[in-house]
Design an enzyme around this catalytic site. Structure first.
Site, PDB file in Angstrom:
ATOM      1  N   SER A   1       0.913  -1.044  -0.080  1.00  0.00           N
ATOM      2  CA  SER A   1       0.053  -0.004  -0.005  1.00  0.00           C
ATOM      3  C   SER A   1       0.928   1.402   0.123  1.00  0.00           C
ATOM      4  O   SER A   1       1.793   1.342   0.580  1.00  0.00           O
ATOM      5  CB  SER A   1      -0.858   0.047   1.152  1.00  0.00           C
TER       6      SER A   1
ATOM      7  N   LYS B   1      -4.802  -6.222   3.138  1.00  0.00           N
ATOM      8  CA  LYS B   1      -4.655  -5.495   2.214  1.00  0.00           C
ATOM      9  C   LYS B   1      -6.030  -4.904   1.653  1.00  0.00           C
ATOM     10  O   LYS B   1      -6.309  -3.863   1.450  1.00  0.00           O
ATOM     11  CB  LYS B   1      -3.764  -5.710   1.107  1.00  0.00           C
TER      12      LYS B   1
ATOM     13  N   HIS C   1      -7.627  -3.234   4.313  1.00  0.00           N
ATOM     14  CA  HIS C   1      -6.939  -1.890   4.589  1.00  0.00           C
ATOM     15  C   HIS C   1      -7.700  -0.975   3.760  1.00  0.00           C
ATOM     16  O   HIS C   1      -8.274  -0.013   3.846  1.00  0.00           O
ATOM     17  CB  HIS C   1      -5.446  -2.032   4.192  1.00  0.00           C
ATOM     18  N   ASN C   2      -8.183  -1.530   2.312  1.00  0.00           N
ATOM     19  CA  ASN C   2      -8.683  -0.637   1.197  1.00  0.00           C
ATOM     20  C   ASN C   2     -10.059  -0.473   1.639  1.00  0.00           C
ATOM     21  O   ASN C   2     -10.720   0.722   1.490  1.00  0.00           O
ATOM     22  CB  ASN C   2      -8.506  -1.237   0.017  1.00  0.00           C
TER      23      ASN C   2
ATOM     24  N   GLU D   1     -10.098   2.373   4.092  1.00  0.00           N
ATOM     25  CA  GLU D   1      -9.613   3.444   3.453  1.00  0.00           C
ATOM     26  C   GLU D   1     -10.967   4.257   2.990  1.00  0.00           C
ATOM     27  O   GLU D   1     -10.896   5.090   2.889  1.00  0.00           O
ATOM     28  CB  GLU D   1      -8.607   3.118   2.422  1.00  0.00           C
TER      29      GLU D   1
HETATM   30  P1  NDP Z   1      -0.957  -2.205 -14.042  1.00  0.00           P
HETATM   31  O1  NDP Z   1      -1.894  -2.953 -13.350  1.00  0.00           O
HETATM   32  O2  NDP Z   1      -1.366  -1.111 -15.145  1.00  0.00           O
HETATM   33  O3  NDP Z   1      -0.359  -3.351 -15.077  1.00  0.00           O
HETATM   34  C1  NDP Z   1       0.569  -3.057 -16.105  1.00  0.00           C
HETATM   35  C2  NDP Z   1       1.773  -4.250 -16.172  1.00  0.00           C
HETATM   36  O4  NDP Z   1       1.360  -5.478 -15.972  1.00  0.00           O
HETATM   37  C3  NDP Z   1       2.742  -4.137 -17.130  1.00  0.00           C
HETATM   38  O5  NDP Z   1       3.911  -4.427 -16.783  1.00  0.00           O
HETATM   39  C4  NDP Z   1       2.063  -4.999 -18.122  1.00  0.00           C
HETATM   40  O6  NDP Z   1       3.228  -5.687 -19.198  1.00  0.00           O
HETATM   41  C5  NDP Z   1       1.703  -6.288 -17.241  1.00  0.00           C
HETATM   42  N1  NDP Z   1       0.871  -7.037 -17.744  1.00  0.00           N
HETATM   43  C6  NDP Z   1      -0.330  -7.107 -18.102  1.00  0.00           C
HETATM   44  N2  NDP Z   1      -0.978  -8.152 -18.480  1.00  0.00           N
HETATM   45  C7  NDP Z   1       0.144  -8.953 -18.869  1.00  0.00           C
HETATM   46  C8  NDP Z   1       0.114 -10.254 -19.290  1.00  0.00           C
HETATM   47  N3  NDP Z   1      -0.859 -10.999 -19.693  1.00  0.00           N
HETATM   48  N4  NDP Z   1       1.672 -11.067 -19.169  1.00  0.00           N
HETATM   49  C9  NDP Z   1       2.430 -10.205 -18.918  1.00  0.00           C
HETATM   50  N5  NDP Z   1       2.681  -9.006 -18.252  1.00  0.00           N
HETATM   51  C10 NDP Z   1       1.282  -8.400 -18.419  1.00  0.00           C
HETATM   52  O7  NDP Z   1       0.491  -1.680 -13.362  1.00  0.00           O
HETATM   53  P2  NDP Z   1       0.358  -0.949 -11.997  1.00  0.00           P
HETATM   54  O8  NDP Z   1       1.998  -0.738 -11.841  1.00  0.00           O
HETATM   55  O9  NDP Z   1      -0.437   0.188 -11.974  1.00  0.00           O
HETATM   56  O10 NDP Z   1      -0.035  -1.896 -11.007  1.00  0.00           O
HETATM   57  C11 NDP Z   1       0.739  -3.355 -10.785  1.00  0.00           C
HETATM   58  C12 NDP Z   1      -0.034  -3.952  -9.532  1.00  0.00           C
HETATM   59  O11 NDP Z   1       0.292  -3.413  -8.508  1.00  0.00           O
HETATM   60  C13 NDP Z   1      -1.398  -4.193 -10.054  1.00  0.00           C
HETATM   61  O12 NDP Z   1      -1.900  -5.522  -9.687  1.00  0.00           O
HETATM   62  C14 NDP Z   1      -2.246  -3.063  -9.177  1.00  0.00           C
HETATM   63  O13 NDP Z   1      -3.439  -3.490  -8.931  1.00  0.00           O
HETATM   64  C15 NDP Z   1      -1.207  -3.263  -8.096  1.00  0.00           C
HETATM   65  N6  NDP Z   1      -1.163  -1.990  -7.057  1.00  0.00           N
HETATM   66  C16 NDP Z   1      -1.323  -0.665  -7.599  1.00  0.00           C
HETATM   67  C17 NDP Z   1      -1.076   0.391  -6.993  1.00  0.00           C
HETATM   68  C18 NDP Z   1      -1.252   1.458  -7.552  1.00  0.00           C
HETATM   69  O14 NDP Z   1      -1.252   2.816  -7.022  1.00  0.00           O
HETATM   70  N7  NDP Z   1      -1.083   1.634  -8.875  1.00  0.00           N
HETATM   71  C19 NDP Z   1      -1.062   0.342  -5.790  1.00  0.00           C
HETATM   72  C20 NDP Z   1      -1.108  -1.089  -5.129  1.00  0.00           C
HETATM   73  C21 NDP Z   1      -0.930  -2.073  -5.800  1.00  0.00           C
HETATM   74  P3  NDP Z   1       3.298  -4.432 -20.434  1.00  0.00           P
HETATM   75  O15 NDP Z   1       4.280  -3.353 -20.057  1.00  0.00           O
HETATM   76  O16 NDP Z   1       4.008  -5.574 -21.515  1.00  0.00           O
HETATM   77  O17 NDP Z   1       2.162  -4.163 -21.099  1.00  0.00           O
END
Ligand code: NDP
Length: 477
Positions: free
Chosen positions: A128, A182, A185-186, A189
């Site tokens: 988080s 987690k 937590h959300n 939130e």
């Molecule tokens: P996203 O959730 O937007 O995911 C994008 C990433 O996932 C890219 O690296 C993409 O690769 C990869 N991806 C998507 N589909 C596939 C697939 N089929 N095979 C391999 N790779 C894949 O990214 P975020 O950084 O925002 O979040 C990452 C995780 O963290 C998520 O689960 C999210 O819920 C969690 N999270 C996010 C927070 C936030 O504030 N954003 C906070 C806490 C947790 P490519 O570049 O090749 O498309």
């Protein structure tokens, strides 16, 4: 040289987590489905530490020292399964796969069981703090085996937020425990944000304050017991002026709150577990109501009171009363959330230390607050606490808030200001403390139409009354 840990999935969260690890002296192997993200990271931030960029699954796995520790930070759901299937066949017994995405804990339990069969550790980890947290120190909630925490713990503790020198990271419990907490937590939130939003609406509706004035009120509150990240950013948002129009920012934003689903999960699981998390549920429903544009448009002309601001003595004490009501409602919201974690722990066999959990939420995460230190202390004093409401300082706070809490809600009702969060918190509180509840009547109704039986206050056993016949207890009962 091999990497002590690897990160695959280098969108904003994964990239920042990898940079945070490297900045703390760990050598980090990098991988992403599309190569460009890996190249960009090394190009832009390569000088922040030691990175080993890799461009195939095999290359990534080969770059890791054993037991291998690889963090998956991709879109939750099917992408996580796809990435696990890509790497698991290349790993060896004892290696650790971490899923740091926002997985549903039930998925984590399934994945953990399947990978355990294959001799691999799977650690569903709640992270988080958003992208800033990932870079500068998140709150980290790892589940999985105790054994996996021995190698992962030091790495994660080094990059987590710190409060009074303590890392905001601790082993939560086996399999899905990390993702479960987690999720809650959300949920908390959501609840906290809704209560703060209602406070804003009350100050505006009942006192006629402008957003800028309300920002000042929140700033003052933030120097006291409500000191928290959410109150702090609320003051900033309220003080912000839209550059294009010169209007308060909050007035140019569409009043339809969106959601990505973790609040909804919390409520769904709360229903399954039978835990009354009404504060979280109302917060989720309040967002749904706000987003029901057609329904709201059709309802706009419905009758109700006009919002005439308070005057005189009532106006003078109102802001202080809202602070008290907010604090009491917030205690309820957290009490409900912690009870849900207790219930989840009992259902799934996790031995979650609630005090330690409160301690790691003091920093890094969105609900970070001074308040969490009081929760930590409450569980330290009484680990089996049935509800936070009965803990010394909290009990005193709700006692002090009685008049304010009730009068703020009465004012809201009178002026037609919706306060689902405040109201449900008070109803929950009154429900808990009631000597007798009308649930007795509900049992009577159930027995009447469905012969569902009831228990008596004065005798053991289950009873049924012959409602349609002579109204007497069933023979033999
Ligand atoms: P996203 O959730 O937007 O995911 C994008 C990433 O996932 C890219 O690296 C993409 O690769 C990869 N991806 C998507 N589909 C596939 C697939 N089929 N095979 C391999 N790779 C894949 O990214 P975020 O950084 O925002 O979040 C990452 C995780 O963290 C998520 O689960 C999210 O819920 C969690 N999270 C996010 C927070 C936030 O504030 N954003 C906070 C806490 C947790 P490519 O570049 O090749 O498309």
């Amino acid at each position: 040289k091999k990497a002590s840990i690897g990160v695959t999935g280098l969108a904003v969260m994964g990239r920042n987590l990898a940079r945070n690890l490297a900045r703390h002296g760990h050598t980090v192997a990098l991988h992403n489905r599309s190569e460009q993200r890996t190249r960009d990271l090394v190009e832009q931030f390569g000088d922040e530490g030691e990175f080993i960029p890799t461009y195939s699954a095999q290359e990534f796995v080969d770059a890791l020292e054993r037991p291998r520790k690889l963090v998956i930070m991709v879109k939750a759901g099917a992408p996580t399964d796809a990435v696990i299937e890509e790497f698991a066949p290349l790993l060896e017994e004892g290696d650790v796969i971490v899923d740091a995405g926002n997985a549903h804990f039930a998925d984590t339990r399934r994945r953990e069981a399947a990978l355990r069969e294959r001799g691999l550790h799977f650690v569903g980890t709640g992270v988080s703090g958003g992208e800033e947290g990932a870079l500068h120190g998140p709150s980290i909630m790892p589940g999985g085996s105790k054994e996996s925490y021995e190698s992962l713990g030091p790495l994660f503790e080094s990059i987590s937020a710190k409060v009074d020198g303590d890392p905001c990271c601790t082993h939560i419990g086996p399999d899905g425990a990390g993702h479960f907490v987690k999720m809650v937590h959300n949920g908390i939130e959501y609840s906290d944000m809704q209560l703060i939003a209602e406070s804003f609406d009350l100050l505006r509706g009942a006192l006629g304050y402008e957003p800028g004035q309300i920002a000042e009120v929140f700033r003052t509150w933030n120097t006291g017991r409500l000191d928290s990240y959410l109150i702090e950013i609320t003051a900033e948002v309220l003080a912000h002026t839209d550059a294009a129009t010169g209007k308060p920012f909050v007035d140019i934003v569409t009043d339809q709150a969106e959601q990505k689903g973790t609040g909804r999960w919390t409520v769904q699981i709360g229903l399954d577990l039978g835990v009354p998390i009404s504060g979280i549920a109302e917060a989720v429903f309040a967002r749904s109501l706000s987003g029901s544009a057609d329904l709201r448009a059709a309802s706009r002309g419905l009758p109700g009171p006009t919002r005439a601001p308070l005057t005189g003595a009532a106006a003078e004490t109102f802001a202080d009363d809202v602070e008290r009501a907010l604090y009491a409602s917030k205690i309820v919201a957290y009490a409900q959330g912690f009870n849900q974690i207790q219930a989840g722990g009992a259902e799934y066999g996790w031995d979650i230390d609630l005090g330690a959990l409160a301690a790691i939420w003091r920093g890094g995460c969105i609900i970070r607050a001074k308040f969490l230190d009081d929760i930590r202390a409450a569980y330290a004093a009484e680990p089996g606490l049935p509800t936070l409401l009965t803990a010394g300082d909290f009990r005193k706070a709700v006692e002090d808030a009685q008049d304010a809490w009730r009068s703020v809600i009465s004012t809201a009702v009178r002026l037609g200001i919706p306060t689902p969060g405040f109201s449900t918190a008070l109803a929950y509180y009154d429900g808990l403390r009631a000597e007798r509840l009308p649930a007795a009547l509900v049992q009577g109704q159930r027995d009447f139409f469905g012969a569902h039986t009831y228990r008596r206050v004065d005798r053991e056993g289950s009873f049924h009354t012959r409602w349609a016949e002579d109204g007497r207890p069933e023979a033999g009962a």
